[in-house]
Design an enzyme around this catalytic site. Sequence first.
Site, PDB file in Angstrom:
ATOM      1  N   ASP A 104       2.184 -11.557   6.720  1.00 42.09           N
ATOM      2  CA  ASP A 104       3.331 -12.084   5.963  1.00 42.09           C
ATOM      3  C   ASP A 104       3.763 -13.363   6.663  1.00 42.09           C
ATOM      4  OD1 ASP A 104       3.194  -9.833   4.417  1.00 42.09           O
ATOM      5  OD2 ASP A 104       4.998  -8.898   5.203  1.00 42.09           O
ATOM      6  N   ASP A 157       5.738  -4.708  -5.566  1.00 35.38           N
ATOM      7  CA  ASP A 157       6.738  -4.382  -4.526  1.00 35.38           C
ATOM      8  C   ASP A 157       7.711  -3.338  -5.080  1.00 35.38           C
ATOM      9  OD1 ASP A 157       5.775  -6.423  -2.740  1.00 35.38           O
ATOM     10  OD2 ASP A 157       6.845  -7.903  -3.927  1.00 35.38           O
TER      11      ASP A 157
HETATM   12  O1  1PR Z   1       6.552 -12.951  -5.578  1.00 38.55           O
HETATM   13  O2  1PR Z   1       4.413 -14.019  -6.177  1.00 38.55           O
HETATM   14  O3  1PR Z   1       6.033 -15.204  -4.716  1.00 38.55           O
HETATM   15  O4  1PR Z   1       4.777 -13.242  -3.902  1.00 38.55           O
HETATM   16  C1  1PR Z   1       5.478 -12.968  -2.736  1.00 38.55           C
HETATM   17  C2  1PR Z   1       4.640 -12.028  -1.925  1.00 38.55           C
HETATM   18  O5  1PR Z   1       5.285 -11.850  -0.684  1.00 38.55           O
HETATM   19  C3  1PR Z   1       4.483 -10.674  -2.576  1.00 38.55           C
HETATM   20  O6  1PR Z   1       3.148 -10.254  -2.439  1.00 38.55           O
HETATM   21  C4  1PR Z   1       5.398  -9.761  -1.753  1.00 38.55           C
HETATM   22  O7  1PR Z   1       4.809  -8.495  -1.563  1.00 38.55           O
HETATM   23  C5  1PR Z   1       5.474 -10.483  -0.431  1.00 38.55           C
HETATM   24  N1  1PR Z   1       6.786 -10.349   0.222  1.00 38.55           N
HETATM   25  C6  1PR Z   1       7.926 -10.931  -0.180  1.00 38.55           C
HETATM   26  N2  1PR Z   1       8.920 -10.627   0.683  1.00 38.55           N
HETATM   27  C7  1PR Z   1       8.408  -9.836   1.624  1.00 38.55           C
HETATM   28  C8  1PR Z   1       9.099  -9.266   2.776  1.00 38.55           C
HETATM   29  O8  1PR Z   1       8.548  -8.494   3.556  1.00 38.55           O
HETATM   30  N3  1PR Z   1      10.366  -9.599   2.928  1.00 38.55           N
HETATM   31  N4  1PR Z   1       6.203  -8.945   2.051  1.00 38.55           N
HETATM   32  C9  1PR Z   1       7.051  -9.660   1.332  1.00 38.55           C
HETATM   33  C10 1PR Z   1       5.499  -7.979   1.592  1.00 38.55           C
HETATM   34  C11 1PR Z   1       4.531  -6.162   2.368  1.00 38.55           C
HETATM   35  C12 1PR Z   1       3.173  -5.894   2.807  1.00 38.55           C
HETATM   36  C13 1PR Z   1       3.158  -5.488   4.242  1.00 38.55           C
HETATM   37  C14 1PR Z   1       2.833  -4.030   4.123  1.00 38.55           C
HETATM   38  C15 1PR Z   1       2.285  -3.425   5.352  1.00 38.55           C
HETATM   39  N5  1PR Z   1       4.898  -7.468   2.669  1.00 38.55           N
HETATM   40  O9  1PR Z   1       2.227  -6.745   2.418  1.00 38.55           O
HETATM   41  O10 1PR Z   1       2.269  -6.283   4.888  1.00 38.55           O
HETATM   42  O11 1PR Z   1       4.005  -3.342   3.700  1.00 38.55           O
HETATM   43  O12 1PR Z   1       3.235  -3.422   6.355  1.00 38.55           O
HETATM   44  P1  1PR Z   1       3.222  -2.298   7.458  1.00 38.55           P
HETATM   45  O13 1PR Z   1       1.792  -1.931   7.705  1.00 38.55           O
HETATM   46  O14 1PR Z   1       3.828  -2.946   8.654  1.00 38.55           O
HETATM   47  O15 1PR Z   1       4.032  -1.157   6.925  1.00 38.55           O
HETATM   48  P2  1PR Z   1       5.520 -13.883  -5.159  1.00 38.55           P
END
Ligand code: 1PR
Length: 523
Positions: free
Chosen positions: A224, A379
């Site tokens: 991320d 999400d």
């Molecule tokens: O909405 O098309 O602009 O895409 C934004 C992207 O960013 C989406 O794929 C969304 O999932 C991601 N995103 C947005 N905000 C966050 C955040 O964390 N605040 N991250 C975010 C999503 C979730 C996972 C993470 C897993 C594994 N991250 O990809 O890596 O939950 O984590 P873990 O193993 O530590 O539990 P757009």
Amino acid sequence: MITLLDYGAGNVRSVINAIERLGETIKLVTTGEDILAADKLIFPGVGAFGNMMEILTAKGYVQPLKTYLQSDRPFLGICLGLHALFEESEEAFAVKGLGLIPGKVKRFDIDLSVPHIGWNGLNIRKPSRIFKGLDGSEKLYFVHSYYVSPTDASVVLTTTDYGAEFVSSIQTGNIIATQFHPEKSGNAGQQILNNFLSMGDTAIKPEQTASCTQLAKRIIACLDVRSNDRGDLVVTKGDQYDVREKGIVRNLGKPVELAKRYYNEGADEITFLNITGFRDFPLKDMPMLEVLKQASRNVFVPLTIGGGIRDYTDKDGRTYTALEVASQYFRSGADKISIGSDAVLIVEEYLKTGQKTGKSAIETIARVYGSQAVVISIDPRRVYVKSPDETAHAVIETDLPGPGGERFCWYQCTIRGGREGRDMDAVTLAQCCEELGAGEILLNCIDRDGTNSGFDIELINAVKNAVTIPVIASSGAGCAEHFQEVFTATAAESALAAGIFHRREVPIADVKQYLAGKVAIRP
Ligand code: 1PR
């Protein structure tokens, strides 16, 4: 000098990087003359058959290609570069292929997820110089919904099993073409490319023990990425999507360095998510493009990029389509793009009208780059209800009751990085995105993200059972056992984790070591 035919779609950067790493120089084809003058020609193709043949025709490359191929000079076709050699494809009925090899390209008609995405093996049918240094047990990276069916069986170099046996490479004289992507297949792929380039003439047939190949479950490392408060681009990690600790954005490392580390540690794929892409236009100062360019120089497994892939109008009134944004990513080294927030909005519109417009980001990108290049990142978070009658959404009966003892829940989709819940459930979203042409689902779970408490098995089963495309289980991995659980309790094709890898709590190699003998993996 290697001549490379880049017809303008897909990720040729990886092929260029892989070849340059082997010490070769590359000349890109800009005219039909360049094809005729080539000593060795590589034709990597990613995308869709119809679009590819139309571009080859429009650029005047069809006849020079036929002439080159008939002269039996060294040729390496990759993926669509294999399909192009055939007479026709079920992917585009009205469009003719080069017709050098009798036969056609067919769509998988099997009970498994399509596209066939991931690392699978080879049944080697005849000796070839490209097998030097291989022992026959290697797994190579595939990503496709169509496969070639030659009329003449003597051209078959390898087959692979996925629901049924299909032809995974051909060789006739100096013409070699593979369904798998050597440029994305780690060390084994580098060896094959090197064998093609070095032109040694000893044909080899490695000894093999397995009678049937098996698709490996993929272990994906996720980065991320966002700017921290000082403006540096960092890999961060949320706790249920909250990436700040004591008000400060967590900084777990630099994106390019971490990607390289995970490649060396055995990740089967790497995903970058530009998590603030929903509010910052990703092409504005292009940091993610640079990250991709640099990462793809050292990382020879597939790269996915997400964040901000949507239509966008800048402050000067210039409009960029999602397809243009995605194209920049592909040209910078991405193999797949992932759409998050925009997918929810697209599906809301689709459900309202019941009509496919052909204009959404999912449809336009899939049309040019193929479904296999379009991932939908979901999400969701749990919404508990006392009874299924309380909501019109797809409800599951849960073994993990809610705070008020509720025995049912549905999974609400969110946009803008979990900030805004929408009236849409994850199952419906996944199904509609598949109908619109998406090729894979990246299924996050806000409740589990960063908790180390294991994947949400109920969510994964609900979505996986509702679609026929591959699903990446994400969020919550805390130990190697969680990967075994997700691969045995669900049919997910891959599992993604972030925190445990970033914090070095459980290295990728330990996960693979633990899974060996229990689950099919790429060693
Ligand atoms: O909405 O098309 O602009 O895409 C934004 C992207 O960013 C989406 O794929 C969304 O999932 C991601 N995103 C947005 N905000 C966050 C955040 O964390 N605040 N991250 C975010 C999503 C979730 C996972 C993470 C897993 C594994 N991250 O990809 O890596 O939950 O984590 P873990 O193993 O530590 O539990 P757009």
